[in-house]
Motif scaffolding. Structure first.
Motif, PDB file in Angstrom:
ATOM      1  N   ALA A   5      19.425  -0.563  67.719  1.00 11.22           N
ATOM      2  CA  ALA A   5      20.546  -0.094  66.904  1.00 11.22           C
ATOM      3  C   ALA A   5      21.788  -0.945  67.178  1.00 11.22           C
ATOM      4  CB  ALA A   5      20.827   1.375  67.188  1.00 11.22           C
ATOM      5  N   ALA A   6      22.023  -1.272  68.445  1.00 13.35           N
ATOM      6  CA  ALA A   6      23.163  -2.118  68.792  1.00 13.35           C
ATOM      7  C   ALA A   6      23.015  -3.506  68.175  1.00 13.35           C
ATOM      8  CB  ALA A   6      23.288  -2.207  70.310  1.00 13.35           C
ATOM      9  N   HIS A   7      21.789  -4.039  68.194  1.00 16.46           N
ATOM     10  CA  HIS A   7      21.530  -5.359  67.601  1.00 16.46           C
ATOM     11  C   HIS A   7      21.797  -5.333  66.094  1.00 16.46           C
ATOM     12  CE1 HIS A   7      19.603  -9.180  66.758  1.00 16.46           C
ATOM     13  NE2 HIS A   7      18.746  -8.579  65.949  1.00 16.46           N
ATOM     14  N   LEU A   8      21.348  -4.289  65.404  1.00 23.01           N
ATOM     15  CA  LEU A   8      21.555  -4.186  63.960  1.00 23.01           C
ATOM     16  C   LEU A   8      23.041  -4.030  63.631  1.00 23.01           C
ATOM     17  CD1 LEU A   8      18.545  -1.860  63.090  1.00 23.01           C
ATOM     18  CD2 LEU A   8      18.786  -4.268  62.458  1.00 23.01           C
ATOM     19  N   ARG A   9      23.759  -3.259  64.427  1.00 27.58           N
ATOM     20  CA  ARG A   9      25.199  -3.108  64.210  1.00 27.58           C
ATOM     21  C   ARG A   9      25.905  -4.452  64.371  1.00 27.58           C
ATOM     22  NH1 ARG A   9      24.306   2.160  66.622  1.00 27.58           N
ATOM     23  NH2 ARG A   9      25.168   3.787  65.265  1.00 27.58           N
ATOM     24  N   ALA A 171      24.523  -1.826  35.483  1.00 29.72           N
ATOM     25  CA  ALA A 171      23.804  -2.989  36.035  1.00 29.72           C
ATOM     26  C   ALA A 171      22.942  -2.536  37.206  1.00 29.72           C
ATOM     27  CB  ALA A 171      24.790  -4.062  36.481  1.00 29.72           C
ATOM     28  N   TRP A 172      21.945  -3.348  37.534  1.00 31.81           N
ATOM     29  CA  TRP A 172      21.097  -3.080  38.693  1.00 31.81           C
ATOM     30  C   TRP A 172      21.670  -3.791  39.905  1.00 31.81           C
ATOM     31  CZ3 TRP A 172      17.521   0.587  38.551  1.00 31.81           C
ATOM     32  CH2 TRP A 172      16.985   0.970  37.306  1.00 31.81           C
ATOM     33  N   ARG A 173      21.948  -3.027  40.968  1.00 25.64           N
ATOM     34  CA  ARG A 173      22.520  -3.586  42.182  1.00 25.64           C
ATOM     35  C   ARG A 173      21.634  -3.218  43.369  1.00 25.64           C
ATOM     36  NH1 ARG A 173      27.651  -4.923  40.346  1.00 25.64           N
ATOM     37  NH2 ARG A 173      28.291  -3.664  38.537  1.00 25.64           N
ATOM     38  N   GLU A 174      21.455  -4.183  44.298  1.00 21.34           N
ATOM     39  CA  GLU A 174      20.571  -3.926  45.430  1.00 21.34           C
ATOM     40  C   GLU A 174      21.228  -2.989  46.436  1.00 21.34           C
ATOM     41  OE1 GLU A 174      17.414  -6.147  48.366  1.00 21.34           O
ATOM     42  OE2 GLU A 174      18.874  -7.372  47.261  1.00 21.34           O
ATOM     43  N   ARG A 175      20.418  -2.066  46.947  1.00 21.81           N
ATOM     44  CA  ARG A 175      20.881  -1.150  47.983  1.00 21.81           C
ATOM     45  C   ARG A 175      20.941  -1.893  49.314  1.00 21.81           C
ATOM     46  NH1 ARG A 175      18.096   4.644  48.506  1.00 21.81           N
ATOM     47  NH2 ARG A 175      19.822   5.287  47.160  1.00 21.81           N
ATOM     48  N   LEU A 176      22.059  -1.743  50.014  1.00 22.52           N
ATOM     49  CA  LEU A 176      22.291  -2.401  51.289  1.00 22.52           C
ATOM     50  C   LEU A 176      22.532  -1.360  52.374  1.00 22.52           C
ATOM     51  CD1 LEU A 176      24.800  -5.153  50.072  1.00 22.52           C
ATOM     52  CD2 LEU A 176      22.307  -5.333  50.246  1.00 22.52           C
ATOM     53  N   VAL A 177      22.388  -1.794  53.631  1.00 26.30           N
ATOM     54  CA  VAL A 177      22.672  -0.934  54.779  1.00 26.30           C
ATOM     55  C   VAL A 177      23.875  -1.514  55.511  1.00 26.30           C
ATOM     56  CG1 VAL A 177      21.826   0.060  56.934  1.00 26.30           C
ATOM     57  CG2 VAL A 177      20.248  -0.281  55.007  1.00 26.30           C
ATOM     58  N   GLY A 178      24.938  -0.720  55.580  1.00 29.93           N
ATOM     59  CA  GLY A 178      26.151  -1.126  56.277  1.00 29.93           C
ATOM     60  C   GLY A 178      26.556  -0.087  57.303  1.00 29.93           C
ATOM     61  N   LEU A 179      27.832  -0.080  57.681  1.00 31.64           N
ATOM     62  CA  LEU A 179      28.361   0.852  58.676  1.00 31.64           C
ATOM     63  C   LEU A 179      29.494   1.662  58.061  1.00 31.64           C
ATOM     64  CD1 LEU A 179      28.603  -1.580  61.740  1.00 31.64           C
ATOM     65  CD2 LEU A 179      26.793   0.095  61.285  1.00 31.64           C
ATOM     66  N   ASP A 180      29.542   2.970  58.374  1.00 29.82           N
ATOM     67  CA  ASP A 180      30.658   3.781  57.914  1.00 29.82           C
ATOM     68  C   ASP A 180      31.814   3.688  58.904  1.00 29.82           C
ATOM     69  OD1 ASP A 180      30.112   5.454  60.069  1.00 29.82           O
ATOM     70  OD2 ASP A 180      29.198   7.040  58.844  1.00 29.82           O
ATOM     71  N   ASN A 181      32.844   4.476  58.679  1.00 27.05           N
ATOM     72  CA  ASN A 181      34.040   4.401  59.524  1.00 27.05           C
ATOM     73  C   ASN A 181      33.790   4.839  60.966  1.00 27.05           C
ATOM     74  OD1 ASN A 181      35.570   3.462  57.380  1.00 27.05           O
ATOM     75  ND2 ASN A 181      36.185   5.522  56.739  1.00 27.05           N
ATOM     76  N   HIS A 182      32.656   5.515  61.192  1.00 27.28           N
ATOM     77  CA  HIS A 182      32.308   5.959  62.540  1.00 27.28           C
ATOM     78  C   HIS A 182      31.251   5.067  63.183  1.00 27.28           C
ATOM     79  CE1 HIS A 182      34.622   9.622  61.873  1.00 27.28           C
ATOM     80  NE2 HIS A 182      34.015   9.728  60.699  1.00 27.28           N
ATOM     81  N   GLY A 183      30.921   3.952  62.527  1.00 19.88           N
ATOM     82  CA  GLY A 183      29.935   3.036  63.076  1.00 19.88           C
ATOM     83  C   GLY A 183      28.499   3.450  62.850  1.00 19.88           C
ATOM     84  N   ARG A 184      28.283   4.441  61.979  1.00 20.21           N
ATOM     85  CA  ARG A 184      26.919   4.884  61.691  1.00 20.21           C
ATOM     86  C   ARG A 184      26.361   4.104  60.509  1.00 20.21           C
ATOM     87  NH1 ARG A 184      28.898  11.080  61.625  1.00 20.21           N
ATOM     88  NH2 ARG A 184      30.109  10.061  59.984  1.00 20.21           N
ATOM     89  N   PHE A 185      25.034   3.912  60.515  1.00 26.73           N
ATOM     90  CA  PHE A 185      24.384   3.205  59.410  1.00 26.73           C
ATOM     91  C   PHE A 185      24.498   4.047  58.141  1.00 26.73           C
ATOM     92  CE2 PHE A 185      21.974   1.732  63.199  1.00 26.73           C
ATOM     93  CZ  PHE A 185      22.373   0.404  63.154  1.00 26.73           C
ATOM     94  N   THR A 186      24.798   3.385  57.046  1.00 25.19           N
ATOM     95  CA  THR A 186      24.943   4.090  55.782  1.00 25.19           C
ATOM     96  C   THR A 186      24.525   3.179  54.636  1.00 25.19           C
ATOM     97  OG1 THR A 186      26.479   5.395  54.424  1.00 25.19           O
ATOM     98  CG2 THR A 186      27.343   3.376  55.404  1.00 25.19           C
ATOM     99  N   PHE A 187      24.111   3.780  53.531  1.00 27.75           N
ATOM    100  CA  PHE A 187      23.721   3.009  52.355  1.00 27.75           C
ATOM    101  C   PHE A 187      24.949   2.621  51.532  1.00 27.75           C
ATOM    102  CE2 PHE A 187      19.450   5.173  52.658  1.00 27.75           C
ATOM    103  CZ  PHE A 187      18.744   4.006  52.899  1.00 27.75           C
ATOM    104  N   GLY A 188      24.867   1.462  50.924  1.00 27.65           N
ATOM    105  CA  GLY A 188      25.856   1.002  49.974  1.00 27.65           C
ATOM    106  C   GLY A 188      25.173   0.143  48.928  1.00 27.65           C
ATOM    107  N   LEU A 189      25.946  -0.472  48.054  1.00 32.12           N
ATOM    108  CA  LEU A 189      25.391  -1.307  46.994  1.00 32.12           C
ATOM    109  C   LEU A 189      26.030  -2.682  46.998  1.00 32.12           C
ATOM    110  CD1 LEU A 189      25.290   1.177  43.968  1.00 32.12           C
ATOM    111  CD2 LEU A 189      23.396   0.496  45.455  1.00 32.12           C
TER     112      LEU A 189
END
Length: 370
Positions: A5-9, A171-189
């Protein structure tokens, strides 16, 4: 926080949001921290249970299916018996034991296990140490020597990384994995639209694709089409390509948030059998099915095998055999097993057969289509 998880962050902080495909691929297959690289995920003490671990009957019937298919291939004197994602080696062990009733088939076999997990390879070596046939291990199907082959893939394609595209603002946009304001993994586009997707669908619709699955199927089908043989793919999934996403995570036999525990939970998605069929046909192979797992196992004689085993069993063992058959072939919801309640696998799981041109439909399948 786990090391993965630390590596992905850190990756997200340095490079920006990751595609779901990359996030899933690292969560499952990072060379030192990935889920499959570090553990045995199977059984009551793991996160999920596969059909070979439920009953020896499953692997035995697959072994007899392979022997019959080998005869239909013209009984080549040398055969590559290949398994993709072999787990603990249980399916291959049971298949080889059943195949021994056809001595010429058993003598023709060289088993090839396609596996990337050091932890599982160690278990497979122990399981197959007394199999009586030569066994080799490979990181990819492309490294297996040429020759006629029978390929088994049980719950292999569901563990391959997927990509999601979401209809957003027309439009079609790819789903991405980012970080929210608390550093947790979250979906975005992605801000960038994907111009190659032109499907008409309502706002908010999702398209799920598995590029790795289609690439592997293309290579596999191309091999079978030119060198001879057949592949049996059994997995949970759907028969027709459709909108929607099926990403799920399991830990301790319970569903969890797919983003919450990277490297500590199993991530899978339902298999698009229609997409696999298209990839196989494009590579020149014939396709049979899909049929349901329940229909396949019934056609292969699971009830006869269960009766034969029950005649030699005590009362408790006979009850376990009956429960295993029910779990493998029925669509019943809420089957009581050791450890809790489970649903039947008979309809959700499906079987697809890929064959070289000129072969007739094998046992359990009615017709072959080019």
């Amino acid at each position: 926080m786990s090391a993965l998880a630390a590596h992905l962050r850190e990756l997200i902080t340095l490079e920006g949001p990751l595609t779901l495909e990359r996030f899933m691929g690292l969560a499952l297959g990072h060379p030192t921290m990935g889920y499959y690289m570090t553990r045995d995920p199977l059984g009551l003490q793991g996160d999920f249970t596969t059909a070979p671990e439920i009953s020896q009957m499953f692997g035995e019937l697959i072994g007899l299916w392979a022997a019959e298919t080998w005869v239909a291939m013209g009984a080549p004197p040398k055969l590559r018996l290949i398994e993709l994602g072999p787990g603990r080696g249980t399916l291959m062990q049971d298949a080889l034991r059943a195949a021994s009733v056809v001595p010429a088939f058993a003598q023709a076999i060289h088993a090839h296990m396609v596996e990337t997990s050091p932890a599982l390879i160690q278990l497979q070596r122990a399981t197959l140490a007394r199999s009586g046939v030569p066994v080799s291990w490979h990181g990819a199907i492309e490294t297996i020597p040429p020759g006629p082959a029978i390929v088994i893939a049980n719950e292999f394609f569901d563990a391959l990384p997927v990509r999601h595209y979401v209809k957003n603002d027309g439009a079609w946009r790819e789903r991405l994995v980012g970080l929210d304001n608390h550093g947790r993994f979250t979906f975005g586009l992605s801000r960038q639209a994907e111009p190659s997707i032109r499907a008409q669908a309502p706002e908010g619709s999702i398209i799920e694709i598995c590029p790795a699955g289609q690439q592997i199927m293309n290579a596999l089908a191309g091999r079978l089409a030119t060198q001879g043989g057949a592949a049996l793919i059994i997995d949970y999934g759907y028969g027709q390509t459709s909108l929607g996403e099926t990403l799920q995570a399991l830990q301790g036999h319970r569903f969890v948030d797919p983003l919450a525990l990277p490297g500590q939970a199993d991530l899978t998605a339902h298999v698009d059998f229609a997409a696999l069929s298209r990839a196989a046909r494009a590579a020149g192979a014939l396709v049979c099915g899909p049929v349901t797992q329940g229909a396949l196992l019934t056609a292969l004689g699971i009830f006869d095998r269960a009766r034969a085993l029950s005649r030699r069993a005590n009362g408790a063992q006979a009850a376990q055999i009956a429960a295993a058959v029910t779990r493998l072939v029925s669509s019943e919801v809420g089957i009581e097993v050791e450890g809790g309640m489970v649903d039947g696998m008979g309809s959700l799981f499906k079987a697809l057969c890929i064959m070289a041109p000129g072969m007739a439909a094998p046992a359990g399948f009615e017709t072959a289509q080019a």
